[in-house]
Design an enzyme around this catalytic site. Structure first.
Site, PDB file in Angstrom:
ATOM      1  N   GLU A   1       0.856  -1.189   0.000  1.00 55.49           N
ATOM      2  CA  GLU A   1       0.000   0.000   0.000  1.00 55.49           C
ATOM      3  C   GLU A   1       0.889   1.235   0.000  1.00 55.49           C
ATOM      4  O   GLU A   1       1.218   1.735  -1.058  1.00 55.49           O
ATOM      5  CB  GLU A   1      -0.936  -0.051   1.216  1.00 55.49           C
ATOM      6  CG  GLU A   1      -2.169   0.808   1.057  1.00 55.49           C
ATOM      7  CD  GLU A   1      -3.276   0.379   2.000  1.00 55.49           C
ATOM      8  OE1 GLU A   1      -4.201   1.162   2.168  1.00 55.49           O
ATOM      9  OE2 GLU A   1      -3.213  -0.735   2.565  1.00 55.49           O
TER      10      GLU A   1
ATOM     11  N   GLU B   1      -2.515   0.644  13.394  1.00 51.44           N
ATOM     12  CA  GLU B   1      -3.679   0.965  12.556  1.00 51.44           C
ATOM     13  C   GLU B   1      -4.991   0.684  13.289  1.00 51.44           C
ATOM     14  O   GLU B   1      -5.927   1.466  13.232  1.00 51.44           O
ATOM     15  CB  GLU B   1      -3.640   0.153  11.264  1.00 51.44           C
ATOM     16  CG  GLU B   1      -4.793   0.426  10.328  1.00 51.44           C
ATOM     17  CD  GLU B   1      -4.662  -0.312   9.015  1.00 51.44           C
ATOM     18  OE1 GLU B   1      -5.317   0.103   8.038  1.00 51.44           O
ATOM     19  OE2 GLU B   1      -3.913  -1.308   8.948  1.00 51.44           O
TER      20      GLU B   1
END
Length: 855
Positions: A456, A729
């Site tokens: 990502e 996260e």
């Protein structure tokens, strides 16, 4: 003896060197003095010891260029002195040598060149040429860029210490070139120019679930030109073009951002970038047509910023050798090793161990593996065109026993200046703060990424939208974010005003509007104005800000409610199932319509600041219409919200969606919900950055404090108790039993939840801005139970400031240090508001916290 000095003169936004990316760069300076309450009454700016301009007034941050526009390739010496209220005058500042980093229109002449003999897609390689210089060089500047990643060398030496050049921009719309002084590197006679080249972000494959695709191109290319000024007054230009030679050679055999790099020391070519190297067996390069004209780089480049030694050598249950560096970081390893020729060392990277083994599942399709092939002598290996997010590195193939002293972790990131420091009496909160710092350090790499380790590493707009105030406190991120906002505007222009999920936009469906994500278009420019007094960023981005809000208003229609469309909502609410991260307690339509109000207001405020009076009136009225619609649709007259959740009330309070009376009522309800949760977090990406502020401003600082100091999951400190060294996260990226969260998506370096650090500075320690750029500060500490002290330091645009408090013997002693040329509004608990000037100040108030402890 009284002494007033100009201590730091800056040109435009960058702090690493004095380079002008525009013909009329703004100037800033800071002042040091022994006089309390000192304010500048005038300043003089001297250019090249000849031209002197006097500037009346107190402006010392982003002062408009007072001289005729600079010419390209020019070099100057700049000095500043200042005058105080009693007629005192400083000495001239230390001379600042500055150079122009921009080119005139039409001056970019370099052609983009690539290898003419590719053997595979994304082929790394070498490019070279030789030139003769017959005259004495007075000044020479290199301007270079790439579709991919590159480094230029001249006569065997790299031109600078930057890495991963030129970074990642929206290549189809915008490219940046460096401007590097190479005067001392050129010699009379023969000179060799070399370029090492790899694909980097340009050739990377983007996408999820095994559906990754190339977005920009299959092969890297580079372009460079050197402008030479001779001592006889003549000039010359050396450029890349068809006359260059190239070869798919060199130590870097294979390279990718996600996959890692393969370096074969047997492929080294000594002397390839020095004069006289025989390149007859190299091929002619191919010339690529590129319509985009590169522009001067705005921000500090990516550099090696730090090095960490091995903390521990671990033998895993499976018998593998893993090196622990004690800190989750972003960068790569440097290895010094001797072994048999052809021996291969394989290094795999990961952020965590899971049950004693390398935890690679969160990497998804990212291989994150470097391979090093030994030459047979002593080799020094260091990747050049990739990076990894890791704390642990698994080493396989080391000849003999791995020597930890021969391995170093090299920390890499955009080389911004650190500007924020915080500490308090609770070590876990201090570790939380350092986790935020390390998370930003790793994810501010060319662009503001979401995470640095998996497949990502993109510029997710939602993450930076919520984190930008914290970013502006911890580091001087003005230039970095101003550069990224140029890509935001370019991508919006191509998407009908929509600010998408990621910038640069590389996702097949990434140009959809989503609340709190696309609002980066309005929030980030506002933050740059509020924290850095960067009015130019606000003006430059104003069309982008307005375009985003126009999109939202059209979607909202006559009802002024943004409903019924895809939203991320309060992403990663802790109660959302692991495989459904968007399933939050607060309805996504409530989140979307709240952000419609917020962004429309920000546009109205920007318009007023910039003198667009008609826009200010229009968007102000539209914001009020949308606010009224939100209240009617989602709230009751008693102060309840349809989604009775922490984030809903936090938005209503922080975004001022309801009147003062209802804010108070909603603050009570928010505090009640937090108590009922056992002082655990009930918020995701949207609510987490604002919940502490919402509680504090409505009279519940002790509830905010209990929320901060909670250690059970979900909480800010849970990850700290689990040994985290960056922000996770998910609240439970790792479960209490040491198992990685079962969701398909998790990372251990994701700064969004670290946005609480802004509250640590502004409210807990009490150090924040009251006017743009901290010219007037707000000293408003909120001491909480469970702490005996808190202190914050921040390098404001005007100089170092400090605020904090310490509790003892029934009293709270508060101090503040204000830089010269500033004032402060002081708001102490239970005391009248006062205003003070620069210098050091101290106050003492009764400690009332015991009677305010949360129930």
């Amino acid at each position: 003896m009284v002494s007033t000095q100009v201590s730091d003169v800056r040109v435009e936004r960058r702090r690493d060197r004095a380079v002008a990316d525009t013909p009329a760069p703004r100037l800033s300076w800071t002042i040091s003095t022994t006089i309390s309450g000192w304010n500048q009454t005038a300043a003089e700016v001297r250019l090249d010891e000849e031209q002197v301009v006097r500037l009346e007034g107190d402006q010392s941050v982003f002062v408009d260029w007072p001289f005729p526009p600079l010419a390209p390739h020019s070099r100057h010496v700049l000095e500043v002195r200042v005058f105080g209220p009693d007629g005192d005058v400083s000495s001239w500042s230390s001379p600042v040598e500055m150079q122009s980093g921009f080119l005139a229109d039409g001056a970019w002449q370099a052609q983009f060149i690539e290898l003419g003999n590719h053997t595979r897609q994304a082929q790394p390689g070498l490019l070279r040429t030789e030139v003769q210089i017959a005259k004495e060089v007075r000044a020479a500047t290199l301007y270079a860029t790439a579709h991919g990643l590159y480094q230029v060398s001249i006569n065997g030496s790299d031109v600078d210490d930057s890495v991963l050049k030129p970074g990642w921009t929206s290549y189809q719309y915008r490219l940046e070139h460096e401007a590097t002084d190479v005067t001392a590197m050129l010699t009379t006679g023969g000179n060799a120019l070399g370029i090492r080249l790899a694909g980097g972000w340009f050739t990377e494959e983007y996408g999820f679930h095994g559906q990754a695709r190339r977005v920009y191109g299959d092969q890297p290319a580079a372009a460079a030109q050197i402008h030479i000024a001779y001592t006889d007054g003549t000039e010359d230009l050396i450029t890349t073009g068809a006359h260059w030679r190239g070869a798919a050679l060199g130590k870097v055999e294979r390279s990718g951002i996600y996959q890692g790099e393969r370096i074969d020391a047997r492929r080294a070519l000594p002397g390839w970038d020095e004069p006289g190297f025989e390149d007859s067996d190299w091929s002619a390069v191919a010339v690529r047509e590129v319509a985009t004209v590169p522009e001067a780089a705005v921000a500090e480049p990516v550099r090696r910023t730090q090095e960490l030694p091995v903390r521990e050598v671990i033998t895993t249950p499976a018998g593998r050798t893993v090196l622990d560096f004690g800190q989750n970081l972003v960068g790569w390893l440097r290895l010094r090793v001797r072994g048999p020729r052809g021996q291969e060392i394989v290094v795999r990277h990961a952020e965590v161990l899971e049950h004693g083994e390398l935890g690679v599942r969160p990497l998804r399709h990212a291989r994150a593996t470097d391979e090093f092939v030994l030459s047979g002598g002593e080799d020094l290996f260091e990747p050049e065109f990739t990076f990894h997010g890791f704390r642990y590195a698994e080493i396989d193939g080391w000849p003999g026993e791995c020597d930890p002293a021969a391995v170093t972790a090299v920390v890499v990131g955009s080389d911004m200046r650190r500007t924020g420091w915080f500490e308090c009496s609770e070590p876990m909160v201090n570790r939380l703060h350092e986790n935020v710092v390390w998370g930003m350090r790793g994810n501010f790499l060319s662009i503001p990424t979401d995470c640095p380790q998996r497949d990502e590493r993109m510029g997710w707009t939602g993450d930076i939208q919520v984190f930008s105030p914290t970013a502006a406190t911890l580091f001087d991120a003005d230039a970095f974010l101003a550069a990224w906002l140029k890509d935001v505007a370019a991508e919006q222009a191509a998407a009908g005003g929509v600010c998408g999920f990621v910038v640069p936009q590389v996702l097949p469906d990434g140009d959809q509007p989503a609340a709190a994500w696309g609002d980066a278009a309005t929030v980030v420019p506002t933050v740059l104005f509020e924290r850095f007094a960067d009015r130019r960023a606000l003006a430059d981005q104003y069309p982008s800000m307005r375009a985003w809000v126009d999109v939202l208003l059209e979607l909202a229609g006559e009802e002024k409610l943004w409903e019924g469309m895809f939203q991320y909502g309060d992403w990663l609410d802790p109660d959302a199932p692991a495989d459904r991260p968007g399933a939050a307690k607060v309805d996504s339509d409530i989140v979307a319509s709240a952000h419609l109000v917020r962004s429309t207001r920000l546009v109205a405020r920007a318009a007023a600041e910039l003198g667009h009076d008609q826009d200010a009136d229009r968007y102000g009225a539209l914001a009020e219409e949308a606010r009224g619609a939100w209240v009617r649709a989602y709230t009751t007259s008693e102060g309840r919200i349809v989604s009775d959740a922490q984030t809903a009330y936090a938005m209503a309070i922080a975004y001022e969606l309801v009147d003062a009376e209802l804010r108070t009522v909603m603050g009570h309800r928010l505090a009640q919900l937090v108590r009922e949760s056992g002082y655990r977090m009930g918020t995701g990406f949207v609510g987490t950055p604002i919940i502490a502020d919402a509680l504090t401003t409505t009279g519940h600082p002790e509830v905010a404090g209990a929320l901060l100091l909670q250690t059970d999951v979900p909480s800010w400190l849970y990850a700290v108790t689990m040994g985290a060294t960056t922000i996770w996260e998910r609240w439970d990226s790792m479960l209490p039993d040491g198992t990685i969260n079962p969701g398909e998506m998790t990372s251990f370096n994701h700064y969004a939840f670290g946005a609480v650090a802004d509250w640590l500075y502004r409210r807990l320690a009490g150090l924040g801005p009251d006017t743009p750029g901290y010219q007037r500060l707000r000293i408003a500490p909120v001491p909480i139970s469970g702490l005996s002290s808190a202190n914050a330091r921040h390098e404001t645009p005007y100089g170092p400031a400090e605020a904090g408090w310490q509790a003892s013997d029934g009293q709270i002693r508060i101090h503040a240090v204000l830089p010269p040329n500033t004032t402060a509004v002081v708001e102490l608990p239970g005391e009248d508001i006062i205003q003070v000037g620069s210098g050091r100040h101290e106050w003492s108030i009764p400690d009332r916290r015991a009677q305010e402890a949360p129930q």
